[in-house]
Design a protein around this motif. Structure first.
Motif, PDB file in Angstrom:
ATOM      1  N   PHE A  67      41.329  -0.592 -37.497  1.00 53.48           N
ATOM      2  CA  PHE A  67      41.912   0.714 -36.801  1.00 53.48           C
ATOM      3  C   PHE A  67      42.822   0.434 -35.842  1.00 53.48           C
ATOM      4  CE2 PHE A  67      37.255   1.061 -38.277  1.00 53.48           C
ATOM      5  CZ  PHE A  67      37.701   2.322 -39.492  1.00 53.48           C
ATOM      6  N   SER A  68      44.075   0.988 -35.822  1.00 53.46           N
ATOM      7  CA  SER A  68      45.237   0.863 -34.957  1.00 53.46           C
ATOM      8  C   SER A  68      44.709   1.656 -33.723  1.00 53.46           C
ATOM      9  CB  SER A  68      46.468   1.255 -35.434  1.00 53.46           C
ATOM     10  OG  SER A  68      46.535   2.626 -35.915  1.00 53.46           O
ATOM     11  N   LEU A  69      43.750   2.761 -33.630  1.00 51.70           N
ATOM     12  CA  LEU A  69      43.256   3.388 -32.526  1.00 51.70           C
ATOM     13  C   LEU A  69      42.633   2.730 -31.698  1.00 51.70           C
ATOM     14  CD1 LEU A  69      43.175   6.223 -31.303  1.00 51.70           C
ATOM     15  CD2 LEU A  69      40.999   6.500 -32.552  1.00 51.70           C
ATOM     16  N   LEU A  70      41.985   1.641 -32.292  1.00 49.52           N
ATOM     17  CA  LEU A  70      41.068   0.552 -31.306  1.00 49.52           C
ATOM     18  C   LEU A  70      41.685  -0.724 -30.994  1.00 49.52           C
ATOM     19  CD1 LEU A  70      37.627   0.671 -33.463  1.00 49.52           C
ATOM     20  CD2 LEU A  70      38.561   2.120 -31.525  1.00 49.52           C
ATOM     21  N   GLU A  71      42.955  -0.785 -31.059  1.00 51.49           N
ATOM     22  CA  GLU A  71      43.777  -2.255 -30.895  1.00 51.49           C
ATOM     23  C   GLU A  71      43.687  -2.019 -29.096  1.00 51.49           C
ATOM     24  OE1 GLU A  71      47.512  -1.833 -32.537  1.00 51.49           O
ATOM     25  OE2 GLU A  71      48.298  -0.088 -31.083  1.00 51.49           O
ATOM     26  N   PRO A  72      43.806  -3.403 -28.757  1.00 45.45           N
ATOM     27  CA  PRO A  72      43.950  -3.502 -27.312  1.00 45.45           C
ATOM     28  C   PRO A  72      45.339  -3.477 -26.929  1.00 45.45           C
ATOM     29  CG  PRO A  72      43.603  -5.859 -28.457  1.00 45.45           C
ATOM     30  CD  PRO A  72      43.575  -4.618 -29.533  1.00 45.45           C
ATOM     31  N   ASN A  73      45.499  -3.351 -25.386  1.00 45.01           N
ATOM     32  CA  ASN A  73      46.770  -3.472 -24.836  1.00 45.01           C
ATOM     33  C   ASN A  73      46.981  -4.938 -24.594  1.00 45.01           C
ATOM     34  OD1 ASN A  73      45.657  -3.667 -22.533  1.00 45.01           O
ATOM     35  ND2 ASN A  73      45.889  -1.397 -22.107  1.00 45.01           N
ATOM     36  N   LEU A  74      48.225  -5.217 -23.843  1.00 44.43           N
ATOM     37  CA  LEU A  74      48.382  -6.389 -23.583  1.00 44.43           C
ATOM     38  C   LEU A  74      47.361  -7.007 -22.689  1.00 44.43           C
ATOM     39  CD1 LEU A  74      50.134  -9.136 -23.768  1.00 44.43           C
ATOM     40  CD2 LEU A  74      51.596  -8.023 -21.800  1.00 44.43           C
ATOM     41  N   GLY A  75      46.909  -6.218 -21.552  1.00 48.69           N
ATOM     42  CA  GLY A  75      46.247  -6.612 -20.679  1.00 48.69           C
ATOM     43  C   GLY A  75      44.904  -7.135 -21.066  1.00 48.69           C
ATOM     44  N   GLU A  76      44.322  -6.159 -21.918  1.00 55.34           N
ATOM     45  CA  GLU A  76      42.962  -6.049 -22.527  1.00 55.34           C
ATOM     46  C   GLU A  76      43.067  -7.590 -23.583  1.00 55.34           C
ATOM     47  OE1 GLU A  76      41.961  -1.448 -22.703  1.00 55.34           O
ATOM     48  OE2 GLU A  76      42.946  -2.646 -24.067  1.00 55.34           O
ATOM     49  N   ALA A  77      43.970  -7.659 -24.310  1.00 57.32           N
ATOM     50  CA  ALA A  77      44.182  -8.509 -25.172  1.00 57.32           C
ATOM     51  C   ALA A  77      44.106 -10.137 -24.568  1.00 57.32           C
ATOM     52  CB  ALA A  77      45.225  -8.399 -26.416  1.00 57.32           C
ATOM     53  N   PHE A  78      44.971 -10.047 -23.616  1.00 54.96           N
ATOM     54  CA  PHE A  78      45.227 -11.351 -22.821  1.00 54.96           C
ATOM     55  C   PHE A  78      44.020 -11.898 -21.895  1.00 54.96           C
ATOM     56  CE2 PHE A  78      46.561 -13.563 -19.060  1.00 54.96           C
ATOM     57  CZ  PHE A  78      47.166 -14.617 -19.517  1.00 54.96           C
ATOM     58  N   THR A  79      43.398 -10.829 -21.361  1.00 57.85           N
ATOM     59  CA  THR A  79      42.040 -11.079 -20.676  1.00 57.85           C
ATOM     60  C   THR A  79      40.872 -11.628 -21.825  1.00 57.85           C
ATOM     61  OG1 THR A  79      42.516  -9.421 -18.956  1.00 57.85           O
ATOM     62  CG2 THR A  79      40.155 -10.154 -19.257  1.00 57.85           C
ATOM     63  N   ARG A  80      41.129 -10.764 -22.776  1.00 56.66           N
ATOM     64  CA  ARG A  80      40.005 -11.466 -23.791  1.00 56.66           C
ATOM     65  C   ARG A  80      40.177 -12.690 -24.239  1.00 56.66           C
ATOM     66  NH1 ARG A  80      34.716 -11.628 -25.809  1.00 56.66           N
ATOM     67  NH2 ARG A  80      34.794 -11.617 -27.995  1.00 56.66           N
ATOM     68  N   ALA A  81      41.618 -12.995 -24.344  1.00 56.49           N
ATOM     69  CA  ALA A  81      41.934 -14.470 -25.112  1.00 56.49           C
ATOM     70  C   ALA A  81      41.640 -15.418 -24.075  1.00 56.49           C
ATOM     71  CB  ALA A  81      43.466 -14.374 -25.665  1.00 56.49           C
ATOM     72  N   ILE A  82      42.279 -15.276 -22.875  1.00 60.46           N
ATOM     73  CA  ILE A  82      41.921 -16.260 -21.848  1.00 60.46           C
ATOM     74  C   ILE A  82      40.450 -16.622 -21.581  1.00 60.46           C
ATOM     75  CG2 ILE A  82      42.142 -16.639 -19.357  1.00 60.46           C
ATOM     76  CD1 ILE A  82      44.639 -17.166 -20.898  1.00 60.46           C
ATOM     77  N   GLU A  83      39.358 -15.684 -21.672  1.00 60.06           N
ATOM     78  CA  GLU A  83      38.071 -15.768 -21.256  1.00 60.06           C
ATOM     79  C   GLU A  83      37.600 -16.509 -22.407  1.00 60.06           C
ATOM     80  OE1 GLU A  83      33.823 -13.476 -20.448  1.00 60.06           O
ATOM     81  OE2 GLU A  83      35.880 -12.143 -21.043  1.00 60.06           O
ATOM     82  N   THR A  84      38.077 -16.208 -23.727  1.00 59.73           N
ATOM     83  CA  THR A  84      37.349 -16.804 -24.820  1.00 59.73           C
ATOM     84  C   THR A  84      37.659 -18.408 -24.876  1.00 59.73           C
ATOM     85  OG1 THR A  84      37.140 -14.783 -26.010  1.00 59.73           O
ATOM     86  CG2 THR A  84      37.128 -16.773 -27.274  1.00 59.73           C
ATOM     87  N   ARG A  85      39.080 -18.223 -24.748  1.00 62.75           N
ATOM     88  CA  ARG A  85      39.569 -19.828 -24.692  1.00 62.75           C
ATOM     89  C   ARG A  85      39.164 -20.895 -23.726  1.00 62.75           C
ATOM     90  NH1 ARG A  85      40.433 -24.148 -25.485  1.00 62.75           N
ATOM     91  NH2 ARG A  85      42.121 -25.206 -26.445  1.00 62.75           N
ATOM     92  N   MET A  86      39.042 -20.099 -22.514  1.00 60.38           N
ATOM     93  CA  MET A  86      38.814 -21.103 -21.264  1.00 60.38           C
ATOM     94  C   MET A  86      37.227 -21.055 -20.686  1.00 60.38           C
ATOM     95  SD  MET A  86      42.461 -20.657 -19.338  1.00 60.38           S
ATOM     96  CE  MET A  86      42.207 -22.215 -18.511  1.00 60.38           C
ATOM     97  N   LEU A  87      36.408 -20.208 -21.169  1.00 58.56           N
ATOM     98  CA  LEU A  87      34.957 -20.062 -20.860  1.00 58.56           C
ATOM     99  C   LEU A  87      34.183 -20.195 -22.009  1.00 58.56           C
ATOM    100  CD1 LEU A  87      35.452 -17.813 -17.653  1.00 58.56           C
ATOM    101  CD2 LEU A  87      35.404 -20.261 -17.802  1.00 58.56           C
ATOM    102  N   HIS A 108      41.269 -14.076 -11.912  1.00 59.37           N
ATOM    103  CA  HIS A 108      41.837 -12.650 -12.094  1.00 59.37           C
ATOM    104  C   HIS A 108      41.671 -12.150 -13.286  1.00 59.37           C
ATOM    105  CE1 HIS A 108      44.252 -12.318  -8.309  1.00 59.37           C
ATOM    106  NE2 HIS A 108      44.380 -13.507  -8.248  1.00 59.37           N
ATOM    107  N   CYS A 109      41.492 -12.827 -14.459  1.00 57.74           N
ATOM    108  CA  CYS A 109      41.205 -12.023 -15.866  1.00 57.74           C
ATOM    109  C   CYS A 109      39.856 -11.496 -15.731  1.00 57.74           C
ATOM    110  CB  CYS A 109      41.225 -13.101 -16.842  1.00 57.74           C
ATOM    111  SG  CYS A 109      42.940 -14.006 -17.267  1.00 57.74           S
ATOM    112  N   LEU A 110      38.874 -12.223 -15.058  1.00 56.72           N
ATOM    113  CA  LEU A 110      37.685 -11.805 -14.960  1.00 56.72           C
ATOM    114  C   LEU A 110      37.486 -10.474 -13.975  1.00 56.72           C
ATOM    115  CD1 LEU A 110      35.605 -15.064 -14.667  1.00 56.72           C
ATOM    116  CD2 LEU A 110      35.753 -13.655 -16.645  1.00 56.72           C
ATOM    117  N   ALA A 111      38.418 -10.744 -12.932  1.00 59.02           N
ATOM    118  CA  ALA A 111      38.467  -9.407 -12.059  1.00 59.02           C
ATOM    119  C   ALA A 111      39.112  -8.234 -12.837  1.00 59.02           C
ATOM    120  CB  ALA A 111      39.154  -9.756 -10.870  1.00 59.02           C
ATOM    121  N   ALA A 112      39.865  -8.427 -13.695  1.00 63.46           N
ATOM    122  CA  ALA A 112      40.613  -7.142 -14.469  1.00 63.46           C
ATOM    123  C   ALA A 112      39.592  -6.720 -15.638  1.00 63.46           C
ATOM    124  CB  ALA A 112      41.959  -7.727 -15.197  1.00 63.46           C
ATOM    125  N   LYS A 113      38.849  -7.718 -16.044  1.00 62.69           N
ATOM    126  CA  LYS A 113      37.856  -7.199 -17.079  1.00 62.69           C
ATOM    127  C   LYS A 113      36.807  -6.534 -16.301  1.00 62.69           C
ATOM    128  CE  LYS A 113      34.400  -8.988 -19.834  1.00 62.69           C
ATOM    129  NZ  LYS A 113      33.414 -10.194 -20.253  1.00 62.69           N
TER     130      LYS A 113
END
Length: 558
Positions: A67-87, A108-113
């Motif tokens: 669903f395109s209505l549920l797609e993340p924006n750049l900040g949300e997608a980047f934060t999720r990707a960094i947390e998953t990949r690095m932690l 900072h990704c965790l703080a933004a989350k």
């Protein structure tokens, strides 16, 4: 407690729960460089599609959801990707980020989350009160917005005239049917409130989303303006010995720091050494080992003896006969280099001589002395300068090999340039031109809300699902980072377009080369080797290095 013990052992470092632990802050000693803050600023970006991250490196992959209505924006997608990949649990090994501090970026990704999660809590409450109680109306409105996004085809496009007309017709038909339903009493009042109630909830949600957007923009602007404060992540501080999630984050950050200090690095063909950049030049001194005194053999020595002497002498690089500033203190490391070619994944050190993410000193010496030919890891002595607030990383790698009667000292130059300009983009507020009431001939800029109507709907629709991130990834889509992943080299550019950076890289080569040769000649002389041919070759290289120019050494001009 058994699960926590397994978590601590997986980090390769022993941890004990300490009551009264402080909230981790990113301080000056933890890598507050311009590069770290520029990369971390992406976590706070709002209103940008995740496809934008492909601008600095098109190897990043954006997977669309259902669903395109549920797609993340750049900040949300980047934060999720960094947390998953690095932690994430069982994650792949990372490439060291020379010139940047990955822990700062992750914090900072965790703080933004955390900021977004506070917003999503409020939006979830609004969705329950104004959405769950009036679910038919919410489904109607969400269906209309999903239809609009489907007609638009992308997050930042409009649906067009025909699309807008179709949406208006469908909305009018729904309103007509609701009003004309043959019901009376309380049910009739409820049905009449089904469509207006979500609008009231949307208004409240807009206030919450706007406040959060301004908060995120403030962090984004501060990081790029040089005044970024430390990231506050109190959820990484265990509140009790059984706080598994906090312990997972704390151990994950510790593992990240340990992996950053690993002495294993990787050679990826024409990409150079991952994290250090491509090899742009090399100089080789290779001469025969002959005894200085006739009738007497040379004293036995090993490659490690030469490498260690060069290491000790390189520590004096920051000193000179004149007070001219000169070299900053370099980082000098005995590296184990592993060839990976174009592989999408790298491996960690293995075996009894590997400790966590690094090889032991005994193993490094063994590799230096014995693994100089055929398959296996190789030893290099590296001297590294992190310049321009992390924007330029200059690394000189020195190898010492002895094959038959030939001693070879090879010095190679690597350079990692600035990060892509994408990470330096500052936030821009939304404005529109309006005519000045007192001066009709003059147009003024009127600020607009940072969050528009369709963005409020997207945030409200995603909010209840943020408690189930795996499910939200499938429904909304994910961002996959380029592999092998390292925060610094993944988005680096070439330094050769910046004159002063080129000068710094070229000037580094000559002193390092001369120090390496001088230290090696001293060891040879102490062990009874005739250094005459080595001196002649060293002087020739000393003259050659003065005309050093950047060239693609790893492509071998083939």
């Amino acid at each position: 407690m058994a699960a926590l013990d397994d978590l601590r052992r997986a980090a390769g470092v022993e941890f004990d729960f300490a009551p009264g632990a402080q909230v981790p802050l990113s301080g000056a000693d933890s890598g507050r460089t311009g590069v770290s803050h520029a990369i971390a600023s992406v976590a706070y970006r709002e209103g940008v599609a995740p496809d934008a991250i492909r601008e600095p490196n098109d190897a990043a992959e954006v997977k669309s959801g259902k669903f395109s209505l549920l797609e993340p924006n750049l900040g949300e997608a980047f934060t999720r990707a960094i947390e998953t990949r690095m932690l994430g649990d069982g994650r792949k090994p990372l490439i060291q980020s020379f010139g940047a501090e990955p822990q700062t970026v992750v914090e900072h990704c965790l703080a933004a989350k955390r900021i977004r999660r506070q917003r999503d809590r409020r939006l979830t409450i609004i969705m329950v009160v104004c959405g769950l109680l009036f679910l038919p109306g919410v489904l109607i409105w969400l269906g209309l917005f999903q239809l609009r996004r489907t007609l638009a085809g992308a997050q930042d496009r409009r649906a067009g005239v025909l699309g807008q007309a179709l949406l208006a017709l469908v909305a009018a038909l729904i309103v007509f049917l609701v009003i004309r339903l043959p019901v009376d009493g309380v049910l009739r009042i409820y049905l009449w409130a089904v469509l207006p109630a979500p609008i009231a909830g949307w208004f409240l949600a807009r206030q919450v989303a706007e406040r959060t957007a301004r908060n995120l923009h403030a962090h984004w602007s501060d990081l790029l303006g040089g005044g970024g404060t430390g990231a506050r992540i109190p959820e990484a501080v265990p509140q009790n010995p059984n706080d598994k999630e906090a312990e997972r984050l704390r151990v994950g950050l510790a593992k990240l720091a340990a992996e950053q200090s690993s002495n294993l690095t990787y050679y990826a063909g024409n990409q150079g050494i991952l994290g250090m950049g491509v090899r742009w030049a090399s100089w080789q001194l290779a001469e025969e080992l002959r005894p200085r005194d006739p009738g007497r053999d040379i004293d036995p020595f090993r490659s490690w003896d030469v490498a260690r002497a060069i290491h000790d002498q390189l520590r004096m690089l920051e000193r000179g006969p004149l007070h001219t500033g000169g070299f900053p203190a370099p980082s000098i490391t005995h590296w184990v280099v592993r060839h990976v070619g174009g592989a999408k994944e790298v491996s960690r050190p293995e075996g009894p001589n590997a400790d966590a993410y690094s090889f032991s000193n005994i193993e490094v010496q063994r590799i230096c002395n014995e693994q100089q030919y055929d398959s296996g890891d190789r030893h290099y002595l590296g001297v590294q300068f992190v310049l321009w607030d992390g924007e330029l990383v200059v690394t000189m790698m020195i190898s010492v090999t002895v094959l038959h009667h030939t001693l070879r000292i090879e010095v190679t130059a690597h350079a990692l340039g600035p990060i892509h300009g994408f990470f330096r983009k500052k936030p821009e507020g939304k404005t529109k031109d309006v005519r000045n009431a007192l001066k009709p001939w003059k147009m003024d800029k009127q600020p607009l809300p940072l969050v528009d109507a369709k963005e409020v709907v997207r945030l409200a629709a995603r909010a209840p699902l943020t408690w189930f991130p795996a499910r939200l990834d499938k429904l909304g889509g994910t961002l996959s980072l380029p592999e092998p992943f390292g925060l610094r080299h993944t988005w680096a550019t070439t330094p050769w377009e910046h004159r002063f950076m080129v000068d710094d890289a070229l000037r580094t080569a000559t002193p390092v080369l001369r120090v390496a040769h001088a230290a090696a000649l001293r060891v040879l002389e102490e062990n009874g080797v005739d250094i005459t041919p080595f001196e002649s070759r060293s002087q020739a290289l000393s003259g050659q290095v003065q005309t050093a120019e950047p060239k693609k050494a790893d492509e071998y001009n083939m």
